[in-house]
Design a protein around this motif. Structure first.
Motif, PDB file in Angstrom:
ATOM      1  N   VAL A 216      16.086   1.989 -48.409  1.00 23.69           N
ATOM      2  CA  VAL A 216      15.028   3.059 -48.497  1.00 23.69           C
ATOM      3  C   VAL A 216      15.686   3.879 -48.782  1.00 23.69           C
ATOM      4  CG1 VAL A 216      13.316   4.394 -47.723  1.00 23.69           C
ATOM      5  CG2 VAL A 216      13.443   1.667 -47.252  1.00 23.69           C
ATOM      6  N   LEU A 217      16.310   4.797 -48.085  1.00 23.17           N
ATOM      7  CA  LEU A 217      16.919   6.052 -48.299  1.00 23.17           C
ATOM      8  C   LEU A 217      18.026   5.881 -50.280  1.00 23.17           C
ATOM      9  CD1 LEU A 217      18.841   7.270 -45.493  1.00 23.17           C
ATOM     10  CD2 LEU A 217      16.494   7.693 -46.289  1.00 23.17           C
TER      11      LEU A 217
ATOM     12  N   LEU B  21       6.340   1.897 -46.423  1.00 26.82           N
ATOM     13  CA  LEU B  21       6.216   1.019 -45.599  1.00 26.82           C
ATOM     14  C   LEU B  21       7.491   0.514 -44.906  1.00 26.82           C
ATOM     15  CD1 LEU B  21       2.871  -0.056 -46.975  1.00 26.82           C
ATOM     16  CD2 LEU B  21       3.365   0.822 -44.894  1.00 26.82           C
ATOM     17  N   VAL B  22       8.454  -0.238 -45.757  1.00 25.07           N
ATOM     18  CA  VAL B  22       9.381  -0.828 -46.022  1.00 25.07           C
ATOM     19  C   VAL B  22      10.412   0.209 -45.070  1.00 25.07           C
ATOM     20  CG1 VAL B  22      11.992  -1.713 -47.213  1.00 25.07           C
ATOM     21  CG2 VAL B  22       9.456  -1.773 -48.015  1.00 25.07           C
ATOM     22  N   GLY B  23      10.588   1.619 -44.956  1.00 29.48           N
ATOM     23  CA  GLY B  23      11.105   2.539 -44.173  1.00 29.48           C
ATOM     24  C   GLY B  23      10.921   2.533 -42.408  1.00 29.48           C
ATOM     25  N   LEU B  24       9.506   2.313 -42.845  1.00 27.93           N
ATOM     26  CA  LEU B  24       9.023   2.041 -41.401  1.00 27.93           C
ATOM     27  C   LEU B  24       9.298   0.347 -40.917  1.00 27.93           C
ATOM     28  CD1 LEU B  24       5.504   2.949 -41.018  1.00 27.93           C
ATOM     29  CD2 LEU B  24       7.422   4.377 -40.050  1.00 27.93           C
TER      30      LEU B  24
ATOM     31  N   HIS C 195      14.889  -2.437 -54.601  1.00 30.42           N
ATOM     32  CA  HIS C 195      14.327  -3.953 -55.088  1.00 30.42           C
ATOM     33  C   HIS C 195      14.974  -4.856 -54.616  1.00 30.42           C
ATOM     34  CE1 HIS C 195      12.735  -6.396 -57.731  1.00 30.42           C
ATOM     35  NE2 HIS C 195      13.470  -6.792 -58.244  1.00 30.42           N
ATOM     36  N   GLN C 196      16.699  -4.534 -55.347  1.00 27.42           N
ATOM     37  CA  GLN C 196      17.090  -5.782 -54.543  1.00 27.42           C
ATOM     38  C   GLN C 196      17.825  -6.464 -53.057  1.00 27.42           C
ATOM     39  OE1 GLN C 196      18.035  -8.674 -56.507  1.00 27.42           O
ATOM     40  NE2 GLN C 196      16.977  -7.596 -58.581  1.00 27.42           N
ATOM     41  N   VAL C 197      17.597  -5.227 -52.451  1.00 28.81           N
ATOM     42  CA  VAL C 197      17.738  -5.948 -51.119  1.00 28.81           C
ATOM     43  C   VAL C 197      16.681  -6.221 -50.327  1.00 28.81           C
ATOM     44  CG1 VAL C 197      19.263  -4.144 -49.158  1.00 28.81           C
ATOM     45  CG2 VAL C 197      20.098  -3.428 -50.540  1.00 28.81           C
TER      46      VAL C 197
END
Length: 138
Positions: free
Chosen positions: A73-74, A17-20, A81-83
């Motif tokens: 994400v990659l 979902l974060v990648g999207l 987690h931090q970013v």
């Protein structure tokens, strides 16, 4: 010190979902750059891309944030987690800040209320993904 769940079973779903969200931000920024090419950096025109108002400053900002999300994400792991925690809080804070300036001359990112709503949603998706993205030994 905050307690974040380690190795959450939905970690990959949140990462997707974060990648999207990162893909949407990057796409919006790239199309926004193409649409507003040649305009002043803080232009306050009526350029709309993917349902959001934009100018070159907003397009660059969204492109950079989207690329950072995609890189996180990659990379995965605790870097992700931090970013995503930092970018999630940053996007939510940015949305609240620009909302205060929508109807003023200080609206340098040429935003409307829909931009604020979408930015908060992107920030919350990144934040939730970061909250459940921590990995470690069980």
């Amino acid at each position: 010190m905050a307690h974040y769940p380690l190795n959450h079973h939905l970690r990959q779903t949140y990462r997707f979902l974060v990648g999207l969200a990162g893909l949407y931000a990057t796409l919006f920024g790239a199309i926004g750059l193409a649409t507003t090419w040649g305009d002043e950096f803080f232009h306050r025109g009526s350029d709309w891309v993917l349902g959001l108002r934009t100018n070159p400053a907003a397009a660059w900002l969204y492109t950079i944030v989207g690329v950072l999300l995609l890189l996180a994400v990659l990379l995965g792991g605790n870097v992700y987690h931090q970013v995503t925690l930092v970018l999630g809080w940053g996007l939510c804070g940015l949305a609240l800040l620009v909302m205060a300036f929508i109807q003023t001359d200080a609206n340098v990112l040429n935003v409307s209320m829909i931009n604020v709503i979408v930015t908060i949603i992107l920030g919350l998706v990144a934040l939730v993904g970061g909250l459940y993205g921590k990995v470690g030994s069980s």
